[in-house]
Write an enzyme that holds these catalytic residues in place. Structure first.
Site, PDB file in Angstrom:
ATOM      1  N   GLU A  55      -8.119-107.376 -15.151  1.00 50.96           N
ATOM      2  CA  GLU A  55      -7.379-106.216 -14.635  1.00 50.96           C
ATOM      3  C   GLU A  55      -5.874-106.480 -14.724  1.00 50.96           C
ATOM      4  OE1 GLU A  55      -8.757-103.452 -13.933  1.00 50.96           O
ATOM      5  OE2 GLU A  55     -10.879-104.000 -13.689  1.00 50.96           O
ATOM      6  N   CYS A  58     -11.848-104.368  -4.350  1.00 52.67           N
ATOM      7  CA  CYS A  58     -11.306-105.187  -5.441  1.00 52.67           C
ATOM      8  C   CYS A  58      -9.844-104.833  -5.685  1.00 52.67           C
ATOM      9  CB  CYS A  58     -12.110-104.950  -6.719  1.00 52.67           C
ATOM     10  SG  CYS A  58     -13.785-105.600  -6.650  1.00 52.67           S
ATOM     11  N   HIS A  86     -13.053-108.707 -13.118  1.00 52.53           N
ATOM     12  CA  HIS A  86     -14.331-108.078 -12.770  1.00 52.53           C
ATOM     13  C   HIS A  86     -15.447-108.707 -13.603  1.00 52.53           C
ATOM     14  CE1 HIS A  86     -12.786-104.307 -10.653  1.00 52.53           C
ATOM     15  NE2 HIS A  86     -13.784-104.752  -9.912  1.00 52.53           N
TER      16      HIS A  86
END
Length: 208
Positions: free
Chosen positions: A84, A148, A167
């Protein structure tokens, strides 16, 4: 910088919803078994609760003074290990394990909408792919507006971008916990090397 002195904290999440065994924590425990060579690794399981995250993340930075914190979470939709790029401040409407969500629906009232990691996730992705690890790695700009994303933004805000978020797919879909642990090891080592290089460049600029 002496490689032997790098400290990393890697977190995974506890159970929530249909994830009675959270793949992120399984993967982090596998990483702990493998270690990071000369680098010091601390791992921590994070409960799926906004208020706990708000106190726990700062305490990890204070306790360990790490070069980097890497948060790992599970995504039921993920089929790859996903890096991410950024965390987002607004849009937290999903209730956590305590049936709570922030009244403000944001991480840090008055904080920027989005904070990018200082780590170039595309570079990490390319480098890991080149190692022939056999795990598909991709890059994403949306960590999902749940715990998250909330954890990532909180960490990025505190560390001025010296955080990362990964992730992982659920266990067995398609990767085992051991394979995910090996993937985390490779990814975290690449992230640390990139940070070292970036800091080397900064020091050179100060000298001239």
């Amino acid at each position: 910088m002496d490689n032997s002195s790098r400290t990393v904290v890697v977190t995974g999440f506890g159970p929530f919803g249909e994830h009675s065994i959270n793949a992120s924590w399984v993967a982090v425990q596998e990483l702990k078994k493998l270690g990071l060579g000369n680098d010091i690794l601390h791992v921590c399981e994070v409960p799926v609760e906004y208020q706990t995250v708000q106190s726990l993340v700062p305490s990890l930075w204070k306790k360990y003074h790490p070069q980097l914190i890497v948060h790992v979470g599970v995504s039921a939709m993920a089929t790859t290990v996903t890096l991410e790029k950024c965390g987002r401040n607004h849009g937290y409407k999903g209730l956590d394990n305590s049936s709570f969500c922030p009244d403000s629906q944001c991480c840090v009232v008055g904080g920027p909408d989005c904070i990018d990691s200082v780590i170039d996730m595309e570079s990490v992705c390319k480098r890991v792919a080149a190692t022939g690890l056999g795990v598909a790695v991709s890059v994403s700009k949306d960590a999902g507006r749940y715990l998250c994303d909330f954890t990532y933004y909180t960490s990025l805000y505190l560390s001025r971008g010296r955080s990362a978020f990964i992730h992982v797919p659920p266990i067995g879909n398609p990767y085992s916990g051991e394979v995910l642990g090996r993937a985390l090891q490779a990814i975290v080592q690449e992230m640390l090397d990139l940070l070292d290089q970036a800091e080397g460049k900064i020091h050179c600029q100060h000298v001239h």
